[in-house]
Design an enzyme around this catalytic site. Structure first.
Site, PDB file in Angstrom:
ATOM      1  N   SER A   1     -29.882  16.743 -60.412  1.00 37.46           N
ATOM      2  CA  SER A   1     -29.909  17.390 -61.722  1.00 37.46           C
ATOM      3  C   SER A   1     -28.653  18.222 -61.891  1.00 37.46           C
ATOM      4  O   SER A   1     -27.800  18.281 -60.999  1.00 37.46           O
ATOM      5  CB  SER A   1     -31.151  18.282 -61.855  1.00 37.46           C
ATOM      6  OG  SER A   1     -31.074  19.360 -60.934  1.00 37.46           O
ATOM      7  N   LYS A   2     -28.549  18.899 -63.022  1.00 34.73           N
ATOM      8  CA  LYS A   2     -27.344  19.687 -63.308  1.00 34.73           C
ATOM      9  C   LYS A   2     -27.099  20.782 -62.279  1.00 34.73           C
ATOM     10  O   LYS A   2     -25.964  21.150 -62.027  1.00 34.73           O
ATOM     11  CB  LYS A   2     -27.436  20.299 -64.709  1.00 34.73           C
ATOM     12  CG  LYS A   2     -27.249  19.292 -65.830  1.00 34.73           C
ATOM     13  CD  LYS A   2     -27.260  19.980 -67.178  1.00 34.73           C
ATOM     14  CE  LYS A   2     -27.038  18.981 -68.311  1.00 34.73           C
ATOM     15  NZ  LYS A   2     -27.056  19.639 -69.631  1.00 34.73           N
ATOM     16  N   ARG A   3     -28.166  21.274 -61.689  1.00 39.84           N
ATOM     17  CA  ARG A   3     -27.961  22.367 -60.724  1.00 39.84           C
ATOM     18  C   ARG A   3     -27.239  21.890 -59.466  1.00 39.84           C
ATOM     19  O   ARG A   3     -26.704  22.687 -58.710  1.00 39.84           O
ATOM     20  CB  ARG A   3     -29.296  23.018 -60.354  1.00 39.84           C
ATOM     21  CG  ARG A   3     -30.200  22.190 -59.480  1.00 39.84           C
ATOM     22  CD  ARG A   3     -31.456  22.966 -59.088  1.00 39.84           C
ATOM     23  NE  ARG A   3     -32.303  22.223 -58.197  1.00 39.84           N
ATOM     24  CZ  ARG A   3     -33.163  21.290 -58.565  1.00 39.84           C
ATOM     25  NH1 ARG A   3     -33.265  20.971 -59.849  1.00 39.84           N
ATOM     26  NH2 ARG A   3     -33.909  20.651 -57.683  1.00 39.84           N
ATOM     27  N   HIS A   4     -27.230  20.573 -59.243  1.00 41.70           N
ATOM     28  CA  HIS A   4     -26.500  20.023 -58.108  1.00 41.70           C
ATOM     29  C   HIS A   4     -25.056  19.694 -58.491  1.00 41.70           C
ATOM     30  O   HIS A   4     -24.305  19.174 -57.666  1.00 41.70           O
ATOM     31  CB  HIS A   4     -27.178  18.741 -57.604  1.00 41.70           C
ATOM     32  CG  HIS A   4     -28.573  18.951 -57.114  1.00 41.70           C
ATOM     33  ND1 HIS A   4     -29.679  18.464 -57.793  1.00 41.70           N
ATOM     34  CD2 HIS A   4     -29.058  19.598 -56.032  1.00 41.70           C
ATOM     35  CE1 HIS A   4     -30.774  18.787 -57.137  1.00 41.70           C
ATOM     36  NE2 HIS A   4     -30.429  19.481 -56.075  1.00 41.70           N
ATOM     37  N   GLY A   5     -24.694  19.977 -59.726  1.00 44.32           N
ATOM     38  CA  GLY A   5     -23.350  19.637 -60.189  1.00 44.32           C
ATOM     39  C   GLY A   5     -23.322  18.314 -60.930  1.00 44.32           C
ATOM     40  O   GLY A   5     -22.268  17.836 -61.316  1.00 44.32           O
TER      41      GLY A   5
END
Length: 467
Positions: free
Chosen positions: A236-240
């Site tokens: 997801s976005k939190r992983h970049g």
């Protein structure tokens, strides 16, 4: 067999990493087997589909070099075809009219959940044989038994048909539904291999039943494991994870991202570096692993650095120019840019890194780091700088070898080591203590800029001496 694969994104957002890998694997499989790769835009969700998203998907695929052979085909322009197939099932007794309203269906689902029953449609309209004067949807009549998905990657997976509700294939407003459109499209486009993420696996038994009811031959299914973040949760976005085009904006090269995505779940021995041609030659579905790939940003950066270093300077100059411009630096028409790019690429992991670390080349004058200037641009070095300027000004060829020879002559005369001259000169030219090699950097700067900056530094030293 004429191999035909497809990539079928929904235009409700950007082309993300998972979608790009799916498109890549479909393209590689088709190319490896001398087949065709088809692009289909699944835009039946009119409320969420946007022209902006369609453009983002096409731009992302173009940038990555994922060139399709046919399409893009748009589902929104094929509604008549879907309706024709839906009514064909109705006439064959494979579908029936459902007169239940959305409110009734929702009430029954809520009641079933409260009672601990599966919230599936109870089939109450299945036995209404006469046509009522009421709005209706068309539902597919799921037969009893078991449906087996024979998957190239995951093996054989059985689904009990009793767990599958009679799915709507045509809504009461006559718009078709996702699973039905997919089957009609894949069948009429002669898709031989459906290669997609395993988040679609639960749809596959429904689609197999629809294929059989319509009398079409089944394609080969291959469901790709999901891409996970470093914490082993869904990417997801939190992983970049961002859009493919965001990686372009961050300064990644498309061949690095393609190489990296190919290795997320596929392997060929211990090899890590693959060109597109290599991938086409070596890709097989049998080499795709059954376990999820873990996204590793550091490995992607390593690959990107490899491709930056491998890119010819002239080509690299064109790629990095927009990143210099984004910093407010005018590099348009600057003939030094290829040579400058060449001095920066060994240490740069992204094009953005390259522009930021090489910004000093294009500034009107060096912006001294106070600590570096205090240490190296001292009055004690003024005489040495004057000598350097004196030896460099007559040089007709301002290139690595004559520059090195001029410095070596000064070192011999003054019994000094290179660092005694190189570091002060580096600060004078760049403003800081870190830069490419001193001689290649001076050659890239050009004689005029080097002499001007050395004289500026000498003036700085003399000014410091007077204080």
């Amino acid at each position: 067999m004429n191999f035909r694969t497809r990539f079928a994104p929904s235009p409700t957002g950007y082309l993300h990493i998972g979608g790009a890998r799916t498109a890549l694997f479909n393209l590689l499989f088709a190319r490896h087997n001398k087949g065709k790769f088809i692009l289909r835009i699944e835009d039946t969700d009119v409320a969420r589909s946007t022209e902006e998203s369609i453009k983002a998907i096409l731009d992302g695929m173009e940038w990555l070099g994922l060139h399709w052979d046919e399409g893009p085909f748009f589902q929104s322009k094929r509604f008549d075809l879907y309706r024709e197939h839906a009514y064909r099932l109705l006439e064959a007794g494979e579908a029936y009219r459902c007169y239940c309203t959305p409110e009734e269906l929702e009430a029954r689902r809520e009641a079933a959940m409260k009672e601990g029953r599966p919230p599936k449609y109870d089939g109450r309209c299945k036995n209404i044989h006469e046509k009522l004067d009421k709005p209706f949807a068309l539902r597919f009549k799921v037969p009893p038994g078991t449906t087996v998905v024979r998957d190239v990657i995951k093996g054989a997976i059985s689904f009990d048909n009793s767990t599958i509700e009679d799915l709507v294939i045509l809504r009461s407003d006559t718009t078709p539904t996702y699973n039905f459109c997919v089957v009609v499209d894949d069948a009429t486009m002669d898709i031989t291999h459906v290669i997609r993420g395993d988040d679609h696996l639960n749809n596959t038994p429904k689609q197999i039943l629809l294929y059989k009811a319509l009398g079409h031959e089944l394609p080969v299914f291959a469901h790709l494991p999901m891409i996970l973040g470093s914490d082993k949760t869904r990417l997801s976005k939190r992983h970049g994870a961002t859009s493919v085009m965001a990686y372009k904006e961050m300064g990644y090269l498309p061949q690095a991202l393609v190489n990296y995505l190919a290795r997320l779940g596929w392997s060929h021995g211990d090899e890590e570096i693959f060109s597109m041609n290599d991938l086409i030659e070596k890709f097989t579905l049998e080499s795709v692993g059954a376990s999820s790939g873990v996204f590793n940003p550091e490995k992607l950066l390593w690959l990107n650095q490899h491709y930056i270093k491998s890119t010819p300077d002239d080509e690299l100059a064109g790629l990095v120019a927009p990143f210099f411009e984004a910093l407010g630096l005018n590099v348009s028409g600057d003939e030094r840019l290829p040579k400058i790019a060449g001095t920066l690429k060994e240490r740069s992991r992204t094009l953005k890194d390259m522009a930021e670390s090489g910004a000093f080349y294009f500034k009107d004058k060096a912006e001294y780091d106070p600590k570096a200037a205090e240490k190296f641009l001292t009055p004690d070095n003024a005489e040495l700088f004057a000598l350097v300027i004196e030896r460099l000004e007559p040089l007709e060829t301002f290139a690595h070898k004559p520059l090195e020879e001029a410095f070596n002559a000064i070192l011999a005369e003054k019994d000094l080591k290179l660092g005694k001259i190189a570091q002060p000169v580096r600060v004078a030219l760049t403003g800081g203590t870190v830069s490419p090699g001193i001689f290649e950097m001076m050659e890239a700067f050009g004689k005029g800029t080097v002499i001007t900056r050395l004289k500026d530094a000498l003036a700085h030293m003399k000014s410091a001496a007077r204080k």
